[in-house]
Scaffold this motif. Sequence first.
Motif, PDB file in Angstrom:
ATOM      1  N   ARG A 270     -50.885 -17.265 -39.746  1.00  0.00           N
ATOM      2  CA  ARG A 270     -50.039 -17.413 -38.422  1.00  0.00           C
ATOM      3  C   ARG A 270     -48.628 -16.932 -38.615  1.00  0.00           C
ATOM      4  O   ARG A 270     -48.276 -16.477 -37.735  1.00  0.00           O
ATOM      5  N   LEU A 271     -48.085 -16.561 -39.737  1.00  0.00           N
ATOM      6  CA  LEU A 271     -46.932 -16.042 -40.135  1.00  0.00           C
ATOM      7  C   LEU A 271     -47.078 -14.650 -39.714  1.00  0.00           C
ATOM      8  O   LEU A 271     -46.606 -13.938 -38.946  1.00  0.00           O
ATOM      9  N   ALA A 272     -48.317 -14.200 -40.338  1.00  0.00           N
ATOM     10  CA  ALA A 272     -48.401 -12.531 -40.029  1.00  0.00           C
ATOM     11  C   ALA A 272     -48.751 -12.480 -38.824  1.00  0.00           C
ATOM     12  O   ALA A 272     -48.080 -11.300 -38.368  1.00  0.00           O
ATOM     13  N   ALA A 273     -49.591 -13.104 -37.890  1.00  0.00           N
ATOM     14  CA  ALA A 273     -49.588 -12.846 -36.484  1.00  0.00           C
ATOM     15  C   ALA A 273     -48.284 -12.830 -35.831  1.00  0.00           C
ATOM     16  O   ALA A 273     -48.318 -12.247 -34.859  1.00  0.00           O
ATOM     17  N   LEU A 274     -47.460 -13.783 -36.207  1.00  0.00           N
ATOM     18  CA  LEU A 274     -46.149 -13.835 -35.488  1.00  0.00           C
ATOM     19  C   LEU A 274     -45.461 -12.538 -35.362  1.00  0.00           C
ATOM     20  O   LEU A 274     -45.020 -11.873 -34.814  1.00  0.00           O
ATOM     21  N   LEU A 275     -45.745 -11.947 -36.707  1.00  0.00           N
ATOM     22  CA  LEU A 275     -44.927 -10.427 -37.009  1.00  0.00           C
ATOM     23  C   LEU A 275     -45.551  -9.457 -36.220  1.00  0.00           C
ATOM     24  O   LEU A 275     -45.064  -8.520 -35.970  1.00  0.00           O
ATOM     25  N   LEU A 276     -47.052  -9.685 -36.066  1.00  0.00           N
ATOM     26  CA  LEU A 276     -47.931  -8.538 -35.440  1.00  0.00           C
ATOM     27  C   LEU A 276     -47.719  -9.033 -33.971  1.00  0.00           C
ATOM     28  O   LEU A 276     -48.545  -7.911 -33.397  1.00  0.00           O
ATOM     29  N   ARG A 277     -47.313  -9.674 -33.455  1.00  0.00           N
ATOM     30  CA  ARG A 277     -47.492 -10.181 -32.180  1.00  0.00           C
ATOM     31  C   ARG A 277     -47.136  -8.980 -30.975  1.00  0.00           C
ATOM     32  O   ARG A 277     -48.051  -8.846 -30.228  1.00  0.00           O
ATOM     33  N   PRO A 278     -46.055  -8.301 -31.215  1.00  0.00           N
ATOM     34  CA  PRO A 278     -45.838  -7.329 -30.383  1.00  0.00           C
ATOM     35  C   PRO A 278     -46.929  -6.139 -30.325  1.00  0.00           C
ATOM     36  O   PRO A 278     -47.508  -5.750 -29.376  1.00  0.00           O
ATOM     37  N   VAL A 279     -47.484  -6.188 -31.791  1.00  0.00           N
ATOM     38  CA  VAL A 279     -48.474  -5.068 -31.802  1.00  0.00           C
ATOM     39  C   VAL A 279     -49.907  -5.324 -30.962  1.00  0.00           C
ATOM     40  O   VAL A 279     -50.366  -4.770 -30.214  1.00  0.00           O
ATOM     41  N   LEU A 280     -50.129  -6.573 -31.174  1.00  0.00           N
ATOM     42  CA  LEU A 280     -51.345  -7.380 -30.530  1.00  0.00           C
ATOM     43  C   LEU A 280     -51.200  -7.098 -28.754  1.00  0.00           C
ATOM     44  O   LEU A 280     -51.864  -6.831 -28.408  1.00  0.00           O
ATOM     45  N   LEU A 281     -49.957  -7.619 -28.547  1.00  0.00           N
ATOM     46  CA  LEU A 281     -49.764  -7.380 -27.146  1.00  0.00           C
ATOM     47  C   LEU A 281     -50.035  -6.201 -26.719  1.00  0.00           C
ATOM     48  O   LEU A 281     -50.321  -5.956 -25.622  1.00  0.00           O
ATOM     49  N   GLY A 282     -49.193  -5.229 -27.245  1.00  0.00           N
ATOM     50  CA  GLY A 282     -49.275  -3.847 -26.811  1.00  0.00           C
ATOM     51  C   GLY A 282     -50.550  -3.260 -26.863  1.00  0.00           C
ATOM     52  O   GLY A 282     -50.839  -2.723 -25.865  1.00  0.00           O
TER      53      GLY A 282
ATOM     54  N   CYS B 255     -60.516  -1.479 -29.537  1.00  0.00           N
ATOM     55  CA  CYS B 255     -59.596  -2.570 -29.855  1.00  0.00           C
ATOM     56  C   CYS B 255     -59.115  -2.370 -31.348  1.00  0.00           C
ATOM     57  O   CYS B 255     -57.920  -2.169 -31.880  1.00  0.00           O
ATOM     58  N   TRP B 256     -59.927  -1.994 -32.414  1.00  0.00           N
ATOM     59  CA  TRP B 256     -59.705  -1.965 -33.771  1.00  0.00           C
ATOM     60  C   TRP B 256     -58.928  -0.537 -33.963  1.00  0.00           C
ATOM     61  O   TRP B 256     -58.073  -0.669 -34.805  1.00  0.00           O
ATOM     62  N   LYS B 257     -59.433   0.464 -33.409  1.00  0.00           N
ATOM     63  CA  LYS B 257     -59.117   1.688 -33.628  1.00  0.00           C
ATOM     64  C   LYS B 257     -57.287   1.800 -33.098  1.00  0.00           C
ATOM     65  O   LYS B 257     -56.312   2.152 -33.809  1.00  0.00           O
ATOM     66  N   LEU B 258     -56.983   0.904 -31.849  1.00  0.00           N
ATOM     67  CA  LEU B 258     -55.977   0.929 -31.148  1.00  0.00           C
ATOM     68  C   LEU B 258     -54.957   0.211 -32.375  1.00  0.00           C
ATOM     69  O   LEU B 258     -53.672   0.560 -32.706  1.00  0.00           O
ATOM     70  N   LEU B 259     -55.382  -0.804 -32.785  1.00  0.00           N
ATOM     71  CA  LEU B 259     -54.743  -1.871 -33.784  1.00  0.00           C
ATOM     72  C   LEU B 259     -54.092  -1.197 -35.118  1.00  0.00           C
ATOM     73  O   LEU B 259     -53.096  -1.220 -35.187  1.00  0.00           O
ATOM     74  N   LYS B 260     -55.212  -0.587 -35.483  1.00  0.00           N
ATOM     75  CA  LYS B 260     -55.088   0.440 -36.736  1.00  0.00           C
ATOM     76  C   LYS B 260     -53.692   1.315 -36.322  1.00  0.00           C
ATOM     77  O   LYS B 260     -52.899   1.384 -37.165  1.00  0.00           O
ATOM     78  N   ALA B 261     -53.908   1.993 -35.304  1.00  0.00           N
ATOM     79  CA  ALA B 261     -52.982   3.190 -34.973  1.00  0.00           C
ATOM     80  C   ALA B 261     -51.298   2.468 -34.829  1.00  0.00           C
ATOM     81  O   ALA B 261     -50.554   2.899 -35.371  1.00  0.00           O
ATOM     82  N   GLU B 262     -51.421   1.355 -33.892  1.00  0.00           N
ATOM     83  CA  GLU B 262     -50.109   0.798 -33.908  1.00  0.00           C
ATOM     84  C   GLU B 262     -49.547   0.236 -35.044  1.00  0.00           C
ATOM     85  O   GLU B 262     -48.183   0.187 -35.378  1.00  0.00           O
ATOM     86  N   VAL B 263     -50.487  -0.531 -35.935  1.00  0.00           N
ATOM     87  CA  VAL B 263     -50.016  -0.892 -37.243  1.00  0.00           C
ATOM     88  C   VAL B 263     -49.295   0.169 -38.032  1.00  0.00           C
ATOM     89  O   VAL B 263     -48.260  -0.023 -38.853  1.00  0.00           O
ATOM     90  N   ALA B 264     -49.938   1.230 -38.080  1.00  0.00           N
ATOM     91  CA  ALA B 264     -49.722   2.358 -39.051  1.00  0.00           C
ATOM     92  C   ALA B 264     -48.103   2.625 -38.749  1.00  0.00           C
ATOM     93  O   ALA B 264     -47.556   3.167 -39.564  1.00  0.00           O
ATOM     94  N   ARG B 265     -47.980   2.416 -37.485  1.00  0.00           N
ATOM     95  CA  ARG B 265     -46.487   3.115 -36.909  1.00  0.00           C
ATOM     96  C   ARG B 265     -45.438   2.178 -37.375  1.00  0.00           C
ATOM     97  O   ARG B 265     -44.394   2.749 -37.298  1.00  0.00           O
ATOM     98  N   ARG B 266     -45.488   1.018 -37.836  1.00  0.00           N
ATOM     99  CA  ARG B 266     -44.407  -0.031 -38.060  1.00  0.00           C
ATOM    100  C   ARG B 266     -44.627  -0.622 -39.390  1.00  0.00           C
ATOM    101  O   ARG B 266     -45.700  -1.349 -39.775  1.00  0.00           O
ATOM    102  N   PRO B 267     -43.625  -0.306 -40.212  1.00  0.00           N
ATOM    103  CA  PRO B 267     -43.626  -0.926 -41.815  1.00  0.00           C
ATOM    104  C   PRO B 267     -43.883  -2.355 -41.601  1.00  0.00           C
ATOM    105  O   PRO B 267     -44.726  -2.880 -42.283  1.00  0.00           O
ATOM    106  N   LEU B 268     -43.125  -3.207 -40.748  1.00  0.00           N
ATOM    107  CA  LEU B 268     -43.281  -4.484 -40.779  1.00  0.00           C
ATOM    108  C   LEU B 268     -44.721  -5.170 -40.363  1.00  0.00           C
ATOM    109  O   LEU B 268     -45.333  -6.132 -40.947  1.00  0.00           O
ATOM    110  N   ALA B 269     -45.041  -4.346 -39.413  1.00  0.00           N
ATOM    111  CA  ALA B 269     -46.571  -4.526 -38.846  1.00  0.00           C
ATOM    112  C   ALA B 269     -47.354  -4.432 -39.901  1.00  0.00           C
ATOM    113  O   ALA B 269     -48.526  -4.993 -40.333  1.00  0.00           O
ATOM    114  N   ARG B 270     -47.236  -3.336 -40.714  1.00  0.00           N
ATOM    115  CA  ARG B 270     -48.052  -3.054 -41.920  1.00  0.00           C
ATOM    116  C   ARG B 270     -48.281  -4.027 -42.931  1.00  0.00           C
ATOM    117  O   ARG B 270     -49.500  -4.415 -43.419  1.00  0.00           O
TER     118      ARG B 270
END
Lengths: 351, 351
Positions: A270-282, B255-270
């Motif tokens: 849940r915590l991680a998802a909060l951090l990931l929220r902007p990514v997921l919405l994007g 979905c997964w590819k975009l998620l991966k790409a977005e996550v890779a771009r942001r340290p916190l998201a990583r």
Amino acid sequence: MTGTAKDSPRRWRVAVDVMGGDGAPSVPVAAGLDAARRWPVDILWVGPQEQVAAELRRQGAGWPPPGRIVHASQVIEAGDAPVAALRRKQDSSIAVGIRLVREGEADAFVSAGSTGAVMAAGKLMLGTLPGVARPALAAVLPTLDGRGFLMLDLGASAEADPEQLVQYAVMGAIYAREVLERPAPRVALLNIGSEAGKGNRLYRETYERLARSGLDFAGNVEARGLFDGTVDVVVCDGFTGNVALKAMEGAGEACWKLLKAEVARRPLARLAALLLRPVLLGVRRRLDYGEYGAAFFLGLDGLVFKCHGSSDARAIANGIGVAVKACQGRLLHRIGESIGKEDGEALGRGR
Amino acid sequence: MTGTAKDSPRRWRVAVDVMGGDGAPSVPVAAGLDAARRWPVDILWVGPQEQVAAELRRQGAGWPPPGRIVHASQVIEAGDAPVAALRRKQDSSIAVGIRLVREGEADAFVSAGSTGAVMAAGKLMLGTLPGVARPALAAVLPTLDGRGFLMLDLGASAEADPEQLVQYAVMGAIYAREVLERPAPRVALLNIGSEAGKGNRLYRETYERLARSGLDFAGNVEARGLFDGTVDVVVCDGFTGNVALKAMEGAGEACWKLLKAEVARRPLARLAALLLRPVLLGVRRRLDYGEYGAAFFLGLDGLVFKCHGSSDARAIANGIGVAVKACQGRLLHRIGESIGKEDGEALGRGR
């Protein structure tokens, strides 16, 4: 796009269905006001006079408001049977908006209302361009690289023959060139394998005809490869296209629902998802084809754009922007001069 | 499932294509060994004698190994043109495996090799059950509640008529009852709207016939609603089904590819993604229909199961488990006695 039109400095008149969509009337009004600031467009606000005026005032549009209110006393609801509703409600915002286009008082109509009713009104009241057998529902769908591609028919006609599919290809190529700014559009046929000879009779025959046409034909593309963005236009019959579109939407929604359910069960997640929220919405937004503006009917004798029922003001404003671009690119004229000429004279190959 | 069969205590003989799939030969061997521990099954290991024996030894299967090695000197590669490869490689593991079924030496064949080649071999070498017009490719697809549903045809036949679709419905209902343990399966027709009268001629006619049949017919279902799991069997023609399946797969992958790409771009998201990793993989796995075992051909005069090329040992073992269940449920016999009797005598309604 700037305030200066490409072909002429004229202002375009776009009729907006103030009563269409989940957010009506406030969302369409906000969208129209936004569009009027961004593009050379005069909005025709279609809906119940008093209600529209009140909403415009509420949103600080000034008085008299920009554009013009066109009274329509009735509303077709999402649950109404389209054709019956259209007959019964001849003064609905959808019927009035389409009538404005038919009578040359508006250059285009934009609605977030019932797809079925907008489609029925378009077919019944505008008819098709000379030479066009059946209209097609088209939309720009997302790709991983963000460019998107045009897909049609997404469900305007449940039956199709090779002639129709070739016409869809021609109309799609013109749209891609004039509105999406793809100077040399590549067209593919949706199919169940990439090799020639794949698919049922309809698709095998269409393949042959497209291969002989003046279009830049890229062959078959499988539904799995649609997101890769290797082509500009993907053609299919309306039954298959509608199933494919809804399958993609369903799979996307299923991803998010499962993700939500799984996350809710675990505190750390849940915590991680909060951090990931902007990514997921994007990611979700990038896969939402509503973001790309609107679906539209190609082949009708008039410009009709249909936004998602759940559109926000930004999405509807984008739809109005696309309508303006179609006006500027003289889309109807271009389709009219090209249809029936699949040998490619007017199709932009080598243009 | 326990070691005791439902209908009889007999052991079933399942031919496993040791050379099929990305992980061959080690993955199919591991799968077969696992399956032999879990179900009352004797494995016929189909592949090059020496290579299969070496792999069995390597995995500590003991000597002689459980089951029996059936020599097949050739391998059909994923890139081979299916029918041509089958003709050229009559001693391929796929051809030999199907031949074992035809000659009654195996009760079923399980392969993770080329879908096209397995399909072609099944059609050419086994033929269809008496009364069945065309075989259908079926698979259990995931739903949000985890139950799953059977969908067919996913691409065995590019053309279909109402008669065929009704046969698919009958065969699907029997499979759901005998193998998926749904005592009163509900059958739906894939369509572009939920109301009667939707779709093209093929689907409108099929709707009428299913409504009159003895099946528990739930009407039309849209592709967007497939994941909701309201029915047990969804019927469509092979062209539409193949497009829908690949559209769902493509959307999921996007979905997964975009998620991966977005996550890779942001340290916190990583960091967050690292914490979320088990959740994401879990969701992905739940949406992967390969996890549910295998696709299979209904209507063939023999049991043929096709696992995803990328299957791991667990997935192929599950495929073998499904094959055992189909044997125990006497699937072929049940289909044979029901086909052509859409009035429902043998269809389990009210059973």
